[in-house]
Design a protein around this motif. Structure first.
Motif, PDB file in Angstrom:
ATOM      1  N   VAL A  98       0.831  -1.201   0.000  1.00  0.00           N
ATOM      2  CA  VAL A  98       0.000   0.000   0.000  1.00  0.00           C
ATOM      3  C   VAL A  98       0.865   1.252   0.000  1.00  0.00           C
ATOM      4  O   VAL A  98       0.658   2.168  -0.805  1.00  0.00           O
ATOM      5  CB  VAL A  98      -0.934   0.016   1.229  1.00  0.00           C
ATOM      6  N   THR A  99       1.853   1.284   0.869  1.00  0.00           N
ATOM      7  CA  THR A  99       2.680   2.492   0.943  1.00  0.00           C
ATOM      8  C   THR A  99       3.441   2.707  -0.354  1.00  0.00           C
ATOM      9  O   THR A  99       3.574   3.838  -0.817  1.00  0.00           O
ATOM     10  CB  THR A  99       3.667   2.405   2.125  1.00  0.00           C
ATOM     11  N   THR A 100       3.906   1.635  -0.955  1.00  0.00           N
ATOM     12  CA  THR A 100       4.601   1.788  -2.234  1.00  0.00           C
ATOM     13  C   THR A 100       3.679   2.386  -3.288  1.00  0.00           C
ATOM     14  O   THR A 100       4.076   3.280  -4.042  1.00  0.00           O
ATOM     15  CB  THR A 100       5.122   0.416  -2.714  1.00  0.00           C
ATOM     16  N   LEU A 101       2.454   1.910  -3.296  1.00  0.00           N
ATOM     17  CA  LEU A 101       1.503   2.432  -4.283  1.00  0.00           C
ATOM     18  C   LEU A 101       1.180   3.896  -4.003  1.00  0.00           C
ATOM     19  O   LEU A 101       1.106   4.717  -4.918  1.00  0.00           O
ATOM     20  CB  LEU A 101       0.223   1.606  -4.258  1.00  0.00           C
ATOM     21  N   LEU A 102       1.003   4.220  -2.723  1.00  0.00           N
ATOM     22  CA  LEU A 102       0.662   5.603  -2.391  1.00  0.00           C
ATOM     23  C   LEU A 102       1.804   6.539  -2.759  1.00  0.00           C
ATOM     24  O   LEU A 102       1.588   7.679  -3.152  1.00  0.00           O
ATOM     25  CB  LEU A 102       0.343   5.721  -0.897  1.00  0.00           C
ATOM     26  N   ARG A 103       3.018   6.043  -2.602  1.00  0.00           N
ATOM     27  CA  ARG A 103       4.182   6.886  -2.893  1.00  0.00           C
ATOM     28  C   ARG A 103       4.419   7.032  -4.389  1.00  0.00           C
ATOM     29  O   ARG A 103       5.064   7.977  -4.827  1.00  0.00           O
ATOM     30  CB  ARG A 103       5.437   6.274  -2.265  1.00  0.00           C
ATOM     31  N   SER A 104       3.950   6.071  -5.176  1.00  0.00           N
ATOM     32  CA  SER A 104       4.236   6.123  -6.609  1.00  0.00           C
ATOM     33  C   SER A 104       3.385   7.177  -7.284  1.00  0.00           C
ATOM     34  O   SER A 104       2.327   7.552  -6.799  1.00  0.00           O
ATOM     35  CB  SER A 104       3.975   4.762  -7.236  1.00  0.00           C
ATOM     36  N   LYS A 105       3.872   7.633  -8.369  1.00  0.00           N
ATOM     37  CA  LYS A 105       3.130   8.617  -9.135  1.00  0.00           C
ATOM     38  C   LYS A 105       1.925   7.952  -9.780  1.00  0.00           C
ATOM     39  O   LYS A 105       1.822   6.746  -9.842  1.00  0.00           O
ATOM     40  CB  LYS A 105       4.027   9.202 -10.228  1.00  0.00           C
ATOM     41  N   GLY A 106       1.040   8.734 -10.277  1.00  0.00           N
ATOM     42  CA  GLY A 106      -0.086   8.178 -10.997  1.00  0.00           C
ATOM     43  C   GLY A 106      -1.386   8.242 -10.238  1.00  0.00           C
ATOM     44  O   GLY A 106      -2.418   7.851 -10.736  1.00  0.00           O
ATOM     45  N   LEU A 107      -1.324   8.760  -9.010  1.00  0.00           N
ATOM     46  CA  LEU A 107      -2.558   8.941  -8.261  1.00  0.00           C
ATOM     47  C   LEU A 107      -3.005  10.397  -8.399  1.00  0.00           C
ATOM     48  O   LEU A 107      -2.318  11.310  -7.970  1.00  0.00           O
ATOM     49  CB  LEU A 107      -2.335   8.594  -6.788  1.00  0.00           C
TER      50      LEU A 107
ATOM     51  N   SER B  73      16.603  -2.521  -5.363  1.00  0.00           N
ATOM     52  CA  SER B  73      16.152  -2.770  -3.997  1.00  0.00           C
ATOM     53  C   SER B  73      14.858  -3.575  -3.991  1.00  0.00           C
ATOM     54  O   SER B  73      14.179  -3.699  -5.023  1.00  0.00           O
ATOM     55  CB  SER B  73      15.912  -1.448  -3.274  1.00  0.00           C
ATOM     56  N   ARG B  74      14.576  -4.111  -2.849  1.00  0.00           N
ATOM     57  CA  ARG B  74      13.309  -4.834  -2.689  1.00  0.00           C
ATOM     58  C   ARG B  74      12.137  -3.931  -3.051  1.00  0.00           C
ATOM     59  O   ARG B  74      11.163  -4.366  -3.668  1.00  0.00           O
ATOM     60  CB  ARG B  74      13.181  -5.312  -1.242  1.00  0.00           C
ATOM     61  N   GLU B  75      12.257  -2.667  -2.720  1.00  0.00           N
ATOM     62  CA  GLU B  75      11.180  -1.713  -3.027  1.00  0.00           C
ATOM     63  C   GLU B  75      11.090  -1.478  -4.541  1.00  0.00           C
ATOM     64  O   GLU B  75       9.994  -1.407  -5.102  1.00  0.00           O
ATOM     65  CB  GLU B  75      11.410  -0.376  -2.305  1.00  0.00           C
ATOM     66  N   ASP B  76      12.231  -1.355  -5.192  1.00  0.00           N
ATOM     67  CA  ASP B  76      12.231  -1.236  -6.651  1.00  0.00           C
ATOM     68  C   ASP B  76      11.520  -2.424  -7.276  1.00  0.00           C
ATOM     69  O   ASP B  76      10.691  -2.282  -8.180  1.00  0.00           O
ATOM     70  CB  ASP B  76      13.669  -1.192  -7.192  1.00  0.00           C
ATOM     71  N   ARG B  81       6.836  -4.745 -10.068  1.00  0.00           N
ATOM     72  CA  ARG B  81       5.816  -5.783 -10.173  1.00  0.00           C
ATOM     73  C   ARG B  81       4.411  -5.194 -10.063  1.00  0.00           C
ATOM     74  O   ARG B  81       3.484  -5.609 -10.772  1.00  0.00           O
ATOM     75  CB  ARG B  81       6.030  -6.835  -9.082  1.00  0.00           C
ATOM     76  N   LEU B  82       4.264  -4.245  -9.178  1.00  0.00           N
ATOM     77  CA  LEU B  82       2.950  -3.619  -9.020  1.00  0.00           C
ATOM     78  C   LEU B  82       2.554  -2.870 -10.291  1.00  0.00           C
ATOM     79  O   LEU B  82       1.414  -2.929 -10.750  1.00  0.00           O
ATOM     80  CB  LEU B  82       2.968  -2.656  -7.825  1.00  0.00           C
ATOM     81  N   ARG B  83       3.508  -2.178 -10.838  1.00  0.00           N
ATOM     82  CA  ARG B  83       3.225  -1.425 -12.055  1.00  0.00           C
ATOM     83  C   ARG B  83       2.855  -2.366 -13.196  1.00  0.00           C
ATOM     84  O   ARG B  83       1.948  -2.090 -13.981  1.00  0.00           O
ATOM     85  CB  ARG B  83       4.432  -0.563 -12.430  1.00  0.00           C
ATOM     86  N   ALA B  84       3.573  -3.479 -13.277  1.00  0.00           N
ATOM     87  CA  ALA B  84       3.257  -4.455 -14.321  1.00  0.00           C
ATOM     88  C   ALA B  84       1.832  -4.961 -14.158  1.00  0.00           C
ATOM     89  O   ALA B  84       1.095  -5.110 -15.144  1.00  0.00           O
ATOM     90  CB  ALA B  84       4.250  -5.614 -14.267  1.00  0.00           C
ATOM     91  N   LEU B  85       1.451  -5.197 -12.923  1.00  0.00           N
ATOM     92  CA  LEU B  85       0.082  -5.647 -12.657  1.00  0.00           C
ATOM     93  C   LEU B  85      -0.929  -4.604 -13.106  1.00  0.00           C
ATOM     94  O   LEU B  85      -1.908  -4.906 -13.796  1.00  0.00           O
ATOM     95  CB  LEU B  85      -0.088  -5.908 -11.160  1.00  0.00           C
TER      96      LEU B  85
END
Lengths: 127, 127
Positions: A98-107, B73-76, B81-85
């Motif tokens: 969730v935090t990774t998604l919130l931090r990513s651009k595109g929202l 990194s694990r976060e990268d 993977r999330l973006r691909a989804l």
DNA sequence: AATCAACATAGACAGACCGTCTGTCTTTGC
DNA sequence: GCAAAGACAGACGGTCTGTCTATGTTGATT
């Protein structure tokens, strides 16, 4: 219901079923290939057969050309994939996702407000 | 940096590198196999070689036994993977992923409060 | 009834993938 | 100089995956 081992090609089939209402194998082939011939048709049938074996697709045999429907929704599919990711990378914890998604651009701003509302909606007592 | 095509076996290698500080191939083998022999060592080297080719791992050749470090990194990895989804299932939109995660079980009360704080932290002006 | 088109089904296939294994060369320490 | 350990190259066997061929079955048309 073995979502985890759904192939990329199988997913393409699934997506058509999600978008159309009870398509036949021909409908699916038409949506996936520019030019449909006998062997493409057989490919689609094979993928459908495997999807059925994995419990992701159901088949209505009443008509001559069987009609297919999804036993797994796009949301189910997503949920499963997300869980697999969490299991593999974070020992099942989904908070990092969730935090990774919130931090990513595109929202968009609108999205963010919707998320706030969603949190409030799901756990109103904590407001 | 070709994260998308990192294999399951390769990911196991990556995870050790994430957890340890500049491990050697032997360190990695020891972490992944109960019993390490020559062929297991060679397997690890092969996977490392492929990870290096994909730009996910770097190699320090100064010592006799090379030391490896992650270039991803694990976060990268998670982010990719999330973006691909999102790309595959929702035309790049990530909002559905967030809502699915929020709706799924496994978020403790503490997690939820952290998420609220995160939203406020990331977009304070909208408070 | 005969024919034919369309679909279903079974089976095999080639190519790719992936972890494993073998063998050889190089380096290091004793 | 010798043995141990590592790097590296190459090949392999099993598996996966979409494709293709062949055969059986059904339904419609004449």
């Amino acid at each position: 219901m073995n979502i985890e081992q759904v192939t990329d090609g199988e997913l393409s089939i699934l997506e058509v079923i999600w978008e159309q209402e009870a398509p036949t194998s021909r409908d699916i082939a038409a949506a996936n290939y520019k030019q449909v011939n006998d062997s493409k048709m057989a490919s689609v049938q094979k993928l459908l057969e495997r999807l059925e074996a994995k419990g992701c697709v159901g088949r209505d045999r009443r008509e001559r050309a069987h009609r297919f429907h999804a036993l797994v929704s796009r949301e189910d599919f997503l949920h499963d994939r997300l869980r697999a990711l969490a299991n593999r990378l974070y020992d099942g914890s989904i908070a990092p996702l969730v935090t990774t998604l919130l931090r990513s651009k595109g929202l968009s701003k609108k999205n963010r407000n919707q998320l706030r509302e969603l949190i409030d909606e799901l756990w109103p007592s904590e407001k």
